[in-house]
Design an enzyme around this catalytic site. Structure first.
Site, PDB file in Angstrom:
ATOM      1  N   TYR A  98       0.851  -1.188   0.000  1.00 24.71           N
ATOM      2  CA  TYR A  98       0.000   0.000   0.000  1.00 24.71           C
ATOM      3  C   TYR A  98       0.886   1.238   0.000  1.00 24.71           C
ATOM      4  O   TYR A  98       1.835   1.320   0.789  1.00 24.71           O
ATOM      5  CB  TYR A  98      -0.865   0.044   1.270  1.00 24.71           C
ATOM      6  CG  TYR A  98      -2.328  -0.160   0.985  1.00 24.71           C
ATOM      7  CD1 TYR A  98      -2.981   0.653   0.058  1.00 24.71           C
ATOM      8  CD2 TYR A  98      -3.061  -1.147   1.627  1.00 24.71           C
ATOM      9  CE1 TYR A  98      -4.316   0.475  -0.224  1.00 24.71           C
ATOM     10  CE2 TYR A  98      -4.402  -1.335   1.346  1.00 24.71           C
ATOM     11  CZ  TYR A  98      -5.026  -0.524   0.421  1.00 24.71           C
ATOM     12  OH  TYR A  98      -6.340  -0.701   0.131  1.00 24.71           O
ATOM     13  N   GLU A 113      -0.542   4.739  -0.396  1.00 22.43           N
ATOM     14  CA  GLU A 113      -1.421   5.903  -0.601  1.00 22.43           C
ATOM     15  C   GLU A 113      -0.628   7.192  -0.411  1.00 22.43           C
ATOM     16  O   GLU A 113       0.161   7.318   0.527  1.00 22.43           O
ATOM     17  CB  GLU A 113      -2.600   5.854   0.375  1.00 22.43           C
ATOM     18  CG  GLU A 113      -3.598   4.795  -0.029  1.00 22.43           C
ATOM     19  CD  GLU A 113      -4.777   4.692   0.913  1.00 22.43           C
ATOM     20  OE1 GLU A 113      -5.042   5.641   1.669  1.00 22.43           O
ATOM     21  OE2 GLU A 113      -5.423   3.637   0.885  1.00 22.43           O
ATOM     22  N   ASP A 163      -6.704  13.116 -25.286  1.00 23.64           N
ATOM     23  CA  ASP A 163      -6.652  11.717 -24.840  1.00 23.64           C
ATOM     24  C   ASP A 163      -5.943  10.939 -25.951  1.00 23.64           C
ATOM     25  O   ASP A 163      -6.519  10.649 -26.994  1.00 23.64           O
ATOM     26  CB  ASP A 163      -8.091  11.225 -24.630  1.00 23.64           C
ATOM     27  CG  ASP A 163      -8.153   9.765 -24.213  1.00 23.64           C
ATOM     28  OD1 ASP A 163      -7.141   9.064 -24.344  1.00 23.64           O
ATOM     29  OD2 ASP A 163      -9.233   9.338 -23.770  1.00 23.64           O
ATOM     30  N   THR A 204      -3.882   5.718 -21.849  1.00 18.44           N
ATOM     31  CA  THR A 204      -3.715   4.422 -21.214  1.00 18.44           C
ATOM     32  C   THR A 204      -2.275   4.010 -21.501  1.00 18.44           C
ATOM     33  O   THR A 204      -1.606   4.605 -22.350  1.00 18.44           O
ATOM     34  CB  THR A 204      -4.678   3.364 -21.785  1.00 18.44           C
ATOM     35  OG1 THR A 204      -4.560   3.369 -23.203  1.00 18.44           O
ATOM     36  CG2 THR A 204      -6.108   3.636 -21.381  1.00 18.44           C
ATOM     37  N   LYS A 250      -1.990   0.219 -24.822  1.00 17.09           N
ATOM     38  CA  LYS A 250      -2.353   0.057 -26.240  1.00 17.09           C
ATOM     39  C   LYS A 250      -1.054   0.066 -27.050  1.00 17.09           C
ATOM     40  O   LYS A 250      -0.214  -0.798 -26.855  1.00 17.09           O
ATOM     41  CB  LYS A 250      -3.361   1.134 -26.638  1.00 17.09           C
ATOM     42  CG  LYS A 250      -4.673   1.012 -25.835  1.00 17.09           C
ATOM     43  CD  LYS A 250      -5.729   1.966 -26.297  1.00 17.09           C
ATOM     44  CE  LYS A 250      -7.053   1.746 -25.601  1.00 17.09           C
ATOM     45  NZ  LYS A 250      -7.218   2.497 -24.357  1.00 17.09           N
ATOM     46  N   ARG A 310      -1.918  -2.793 -18.246  1.00 17.99           N
ATOM     47  CA  ARG A 310      -3.182  -2.055 -18.271  1.00 17.99           C
ATOM     48  C   ARG A 310      -3.125  -0.954 -17.219  1.00 17.99           C
ATOM     49  O   ARG A 310      -2.873  -1.234 -16.040  1.00 17.99           O
ATOM     50  CB  ARG A 310      -4.358  -2.972 -17.939  1.00 17.99           C
ATOM     51  CG  ARG A 310      -4.451  -4.215 -18.779  1.00 17.99           C
ATOM     52  CD  ARG A 310      -5.799  -4.855 -18.640  1.00 17.99           C
ATOM     53  NE  ARG A 310      -6.772  -4.006 -19.292  1.00 17.99           N
ATOM     54  CZ  ARG A 310      -6.930  -3.952 -20.605  1.00 17.99           C
ATOM     55  NH1 ARG A 310      -6.206  -4.692 -21.408  1.00 17.99           N
ATOM     56  NH2 ARG A 310      -7.816  -3.138 -21.138  1.00 17.99           N
TER      57      ARG A 310
END
Ligand code: DSN
Length: 417
Positions: free
Chosen positions: A53, A55, A199, A225, A228, A234
């Protein structure tokens, strides 16, 4: 190479993973938004960072034990900035949609007007579609392509911007096969005082290789992203001018996400590192050659391509007038061992679930090592399948030939073998 120790003890799950690996190996992957990551990226995504974790942001975490997570995130940010020549990078978005959401939240208020590309003309759900958060939270209006050229109607963009005075203009698309003129979008945005968000999810790899114009000099915020054409795990990524960095960071965490996926960030670092290597340019160049060859072969066989061709990693076949729908074509290709997706074509009347178009991309095949001569074979498989969509036996026979053909391009040969 990758450690699957213990996995085989869960035969049910192991079987599913093996079957998916088999599917990826034995079929031809032509979904324009998919790709095959390197084994190194795969190893990062399966690494011990999945346990952590973290954060917050480097040196500003809410948990202890983040010293290596900090190192990793700083490295990933630096690679992202270097690759795209950006002032600021946030590498935490879990996906493209959350990257767009954080970007919108950082400079817009609910009810503000966004001018984005119509989904039916190649835009993306998060560019204002009513079923997406974007369409629900903002007043979304749409530009599209011209009916005669099927290229973005920049006059319409300018006229609409003049009339509706959007707070933000969104450029970028998921099924537009041509180059977008970011300078024109900037000009329009400046005239109406709008933010410009680009984008670049689909063509980010091409941008990184200098084979597609970079939106970075033109847009306040660029989202993408990472999986691609960029060929990473991903995930999402936001690049922006420094002055928007804090607002973006605050919206990613704690605005919409909790702990970042540090194993995926490790995969992003690896993929960005790979994209900084000179052979990444050769890879992207080969994608363009392959798509171009596919376009020529399909057009020679009488298929109409939206906008007449492609400048990118994807093309869109307009099936109107062939007696086929996108859904029928997708199903037939699937039986023939070729994975693709139905897609709306501009100005069509079909429902999205049926669609009149078929979108094909070559990034994943190029990652497997296919070159133009191989694309000739792939084109023949596609054309034969589309001409015999009702002959299940024949489609399955094509599928066997595809399986044999795909063995010439081994995928993850050391994995689960
Ligand atoms: N689902 C992606 C695509 O296929 O283009 C966009 O998010």
């Amino acid at each position: 190479m990758l450690n699957t120790k213990g996995l085989e003890l869960d035969s049910q799950l192991f079987g599913i993973l093996r079957r998916e690996l088999g599917r990826q190996r034995h079929k031809l992957e032509m979904i324009a938004s998919e790709n095959f990551v390197s084994e190194a990226v795969l190893a990062c995504a399966a690494s011990v960072f999945t346990n952590k974790y973290a954060e917050g942001y480097p040196d500003r975490r809410y948990y202890g034990g983040c010293e290596f997570a900090d190192e990793l995130e700083i490295l990933t940010q630096a690679r992202a900035r270097k690759l795209f020549g950006a002032e600021y990078a946030n590498v935490q978005p879990h996906c493209g949609s959350s990257a767009n959401m954080a970007a919108y939240f950082s400079v817009l208020k609910p009810g503000d007007t966004i001018l984005g590309m119509d989904l039916a003309h190649g835009g993306h759900l998060t560019h204002g579609a009513p079923v997406s958060f974007s369409g629900r939270l903002y007043n979304c209006r749409f530009y599209g392509v011209r009916q005669d050229t099927e290229l973005i109607d920049y006059d319409q963009v300018a006229e609409m911007a003049e009339t509706i005075k959007p707070k933000m203009i969104v450029a970028g698309a998921s099924s537009y096969p041509r180059i977008i003129d970011f300078a024109k979008f900037r000009e329009v945005a400046d005239r109406c005082g709008a933010f410009l968000l680009v984008d670049m999810a689909h063509f980010a790899g091409l941008v990184a290789a200098g084979l597609y114009p970079s939106p970075i000099p033109f847009a306040e915020i660029v989202t993408t992203t990472t999986h691609k054409t960029l060929r990473g795990p991903r995930g999402g990524l936001i690049l922006c001018r420094k002055k928007y960095g804090k607002a973006i960071d605050d919206q990613v965490f704690p605005g919409l996400q909790g702990g970042p996926l540090m194993h995926i960030i490790a995969g992003k670092a690896m993929a960005l590192g790979e994209a900084l290597e000179p052979d990444f340019i050769d890879y992207q160049r080969q994608i363009l050659k392959n798509t171009d060859r596919l376009a020529i072969r399909l057009a020679d066989s009488g298929f109409r391509l939206v906008s007449g061709g492609t400048d990118t990693h994807l093309l869109l076949i307009d099936l109107r007038g062939t007696g086929l729908t996108g859904q029928v074509a997708q199903t037939a290709l699937d039986l023939a061992g070729i994975t693709a997706n139905k897609n709306a074509v501009p100005f069509e009347k079909e429902r999205f679930t049926v669609a009149s178009g078929l979108r094909l991309g070559t990034a994943a095949l190029t990652s497997r090592g296919l070159v133009e001569a191989d694309i000739d074979d792939v084109s023949e498989f596609i054309i034969e399948a589309l001409r015999h969509t009702e002959d299940e036996g024949r489609l399955k026979k094509i599928g066997h030939r595809v399986e044999e053909f795909s063995q010439r391009f081994p995928l993850y040969p050391n994995l689960m073998s």
